[in-house]
Design an enzyme around this catalytic site. Structure first.
Site, PDB file in Angstrom:
ATOM      1  N   ILE A  12       0.828  -1.205   0.000  1.00 45.94           N
ATOM      2  CA  ILE A  12       0.000   0.000   0.000  1.00 45.94           C
ATOM      3  C   ILE A  12       0.862   1.254   0.000  1.00 45.94           C
ATOM      4  O   ILE A  12       0.519   2.264  -0.631  1.00 45.94           O
ATOM      5  CB  ILE A  12      -0.975  -0.003   1.202  1.00 45.94           C
ATOM      6  CG1 ILE A  12      -2.017   1.104   1.056  1.00 45.94           C
ATOM      7  CG2 ILE A  12      -0.227   0.140   2.510  1.00 45.94           C
ATOM      8  CD1 ILE A  12      -2.980   0.905  -0.078  1.00 45.94           C
ATOM      9  N   SER A  34      11.871   1.159   7.550  1.00 45.90           N
ATOM     10  CA  SER A  34      11.395  -0.157   7.157  1.00 45.90           C
ATOM     11  C   SER A  34      12.448  -1.199   7.502  1.00 45.90           C
ATOM     12  O   SER A  34      13.644  -0.987   7.253  1.00 45.90           O
ATOM     13  CB  SER A  34      11.093  -0.200   5.658  1.00 45.90           C
ATOM     14  OG  SER A  34      10.778  -1.513   5.240  1.00 45.90           O
ATOM     15  N   ARG A  35      12.010  -2.320   8.062  1.00 46.09           N
ATOM     16  CA  ARG A  35      12.958  -3.381   8.421  1.00 46.09           C
ATOM     17  C   ARG A  35      13.520  -4.093   7.202  1.00 46.09           C
ATOM     18  O   ARG A  35      14.649  -4.575   7.216  1.00 46.09           O
ATOM     19  CB  ARG A  35      12.272  -4.408   9.319  1.00 46.09           C
ATOM     20  CG  ARG A  35      11.978  -3.934  10.727  1.00 46.09           C
ATOM     21  CD  ARG A  35      11.270  -5.000  11.523  1.00 46.09           C
ATOM     22  NE  ARG A  35       9.960  -5.324  10.961  1.00 46.09           N
ATOM     23  CZ  ARG A  35       9.141  -6.246  11.453  1.00 46.09           C
ATOM     24  NH1 ARG A  35       9.508  -6.963  12.488  1.00 46.09           N
ATOM     25  NH2 ARG A  35       7.968  -6.462  10.901  1.00 46.09           N
ATOM     26  N   LYS A  88      -5.635   3.586   7.412  1.00 54.86           N
ATOM     27  CA  LYS A  88      -6.799   2.918   8.003  1.00 54.86           C
ATOM     28  C   LYS A  88      -6.524   1.420   8.167  1.00 54.86           C
ATOM     29  O   LYS A  88      -5.776   0.838   7.378  1.00 54.86           O
ATOM     30  CB  LYS A  88      -8.050   3.164   7.151  1.00 54.86           C
ATOM     31  CG  LYS A  88      -8.036   2.509   5.750  1.00 54.86           C
ATOM     32  CD  LYS A  88      -8.605   1.106   5.773  1.00 54.86           C
ATOM     33  CE  LYS A  88      -8.469   0.430   4.445  1.00 54.86           C
ATOM     34  NZ  LYS A  88      -8.877  -0.979   4.467  1.00 54.86           N
ATOM     35  N   ASP A 166     -11.310  -5.381   6.780  1.00 58.33           N
ATOM     36  CA  ASP A 166     -10.266  -4.513   6.232  1.00 58.33           C
ATOM     37  C   ASP A 166     -10.777  -3.783   4.989  1.00 58.33           C
ATOM     38  O   ASP A 166     -10.664  -2.561   4.909  1.00 58.33           O
ATOM     39  CB  ASP A 166      -8.997  -5.310   5.926  1.00 58.33           C
ATOM     40  CG  ASP A 166      -7.884  -4.424   5.401  1.00 58.33           C
ATOM     41  OD1 ASP A 166      -7.255  -3.719   6.210  1.00 58.33           O
ATOM     42  OD2 ASP A 166      -7.659  -4.411   4.173  1.00 58.33           O
TER      43      ASP A 166
END
Length: 304
Positions: A12, A34-35, A88, A166
């Protein structure tokens, strides 16, 4: 210029958040946390604490991580004095968002709990057309293929991941933007064996006596159906394609390209400039109510 730090670089974020930030001239992507991913030309950090320490000039953080575990990240951003935008659903629980809202208010920071479907191309036209008309009923049909839209994503099947809500919460976000005082009466939740969240749900709701039904289903193996039908005393309004098209009794009222996330980031910049927050929990509250009073029905195991 509003510098944005983006946390999470999954599907996303790449499909929506990156182009939306680039499309807004009043902001720029200043860093990524970000990992597992990096972005060429942008400062990248393995986690949010590292970003916050190394980038004191970044004024705003946008969280694109799954709702489970997001609260600690969100609170860390606010405690570091950064404005905050939440993908969201804004959190895993209502109490989490209440605590974040209080923390933002105490520090004079902007908190923006986003509902991207409210920014769909035809939602504004639908709101204008419904004004002054008597609503008789609302029917929501929201069906898609979970394997297409959430391939390999295990978090959606765990508690707090919402399951079929979702996508379903997108419909509820449009509904609550257009119809006031919506309450849930009953719900049926269809949960695959071995999973913690539903693959389908049937809701019965009401808005000041107006009957509303909603069907959410992740088992559609062909083109998506994202549709809301509003029956009124002056005709039928149909919102299709997730809010991209509105028609009245079959005649197109408005249709356009969805630029939902571009509008969300423009709204975020406006809120920051005005020193305001936008935290509407109506869609999440209805989902929470469904988990509270919904009847659970066991279905066949889901295999990705």
């Amino acid at each position: 210029m509003l510098d944005i730090g983006l946390v999470g670089l999954g599907t996303i974020a790449r499909a929506q958040h990156l182009p939306a930030i680039a499309a807004n001239p009043g902001m720029q992507l200043a860093a990524i946390a970000s990992r597992n991913a990096r972005l060429d030309g942008v400062a990248s950090y393995p986690d949010l604490p590292s970003l916050l320490t190394a980038e004191p000039a970044i004024a705003a953080i946008s969280l694109c991580t799954p709702p489970q575990g997001r609260f600690d990240l969100a609170m860390a951003a606010l405690q570091a004095g950064r404005h905050l935008m939440l993908e969201k659903p804004p959190g895993a629980t209502l109490s989490e968002i209440g605590a974040l809202r209080d923390a933002a208010q105490a520090r004079g920071l902007t908190l923006f709990a986003t509902w991207h479907s409210r920014e769909a191309a035809a939602v504004g036209a639908a709101r204008a057309w419904l004004s002054g008309k008597t609503l008789r009923s609302v029917t929501i049909e929201w069906r898609e293929d979970v394997r297409k839209w959430h391939p390999g994503q295990e978090w959606i099947w765990k508690a707090g991941g919402l399951g079929v809500f979702d996508p379903g919460i997108n419909a509820l976000s449009i509904l609550t933007a257009l119809v006031p005082d919506v309450v849930l009466l009953r719900a049926d939740l269809h949960i695959p064996q071995g999973r913690e969240t539903p693959i389908a749900a049937d809701l019965h709701l009401s808005a000041q006596g107006v009957p509303i039904t909603a069907t959410f289903d992740w088992r559609l193996a062909k083109d998506e159906i994202w549709r809301i039908r509003f029956e009124t005393d002056q005709g039928t309004l149909m919102l299709d394609d997730g809010g991209a098209q509105a028609s009245i009794d079959g005649t197109v009222l408005h249709s356009g390209e969805n630029r939902e996330y571009t509008r969300l980031y423009a709204r975020f910049a406006q809120l920051v400039a005005a020193g305001q927050s936008d935290v509407d929990l109506a869609p999440l509250r209805l989902v929470a109510d469904a988990f509270l009073i919904g009847t659970h029905h066991s279905t066949h195991p889901f295999t990705p």
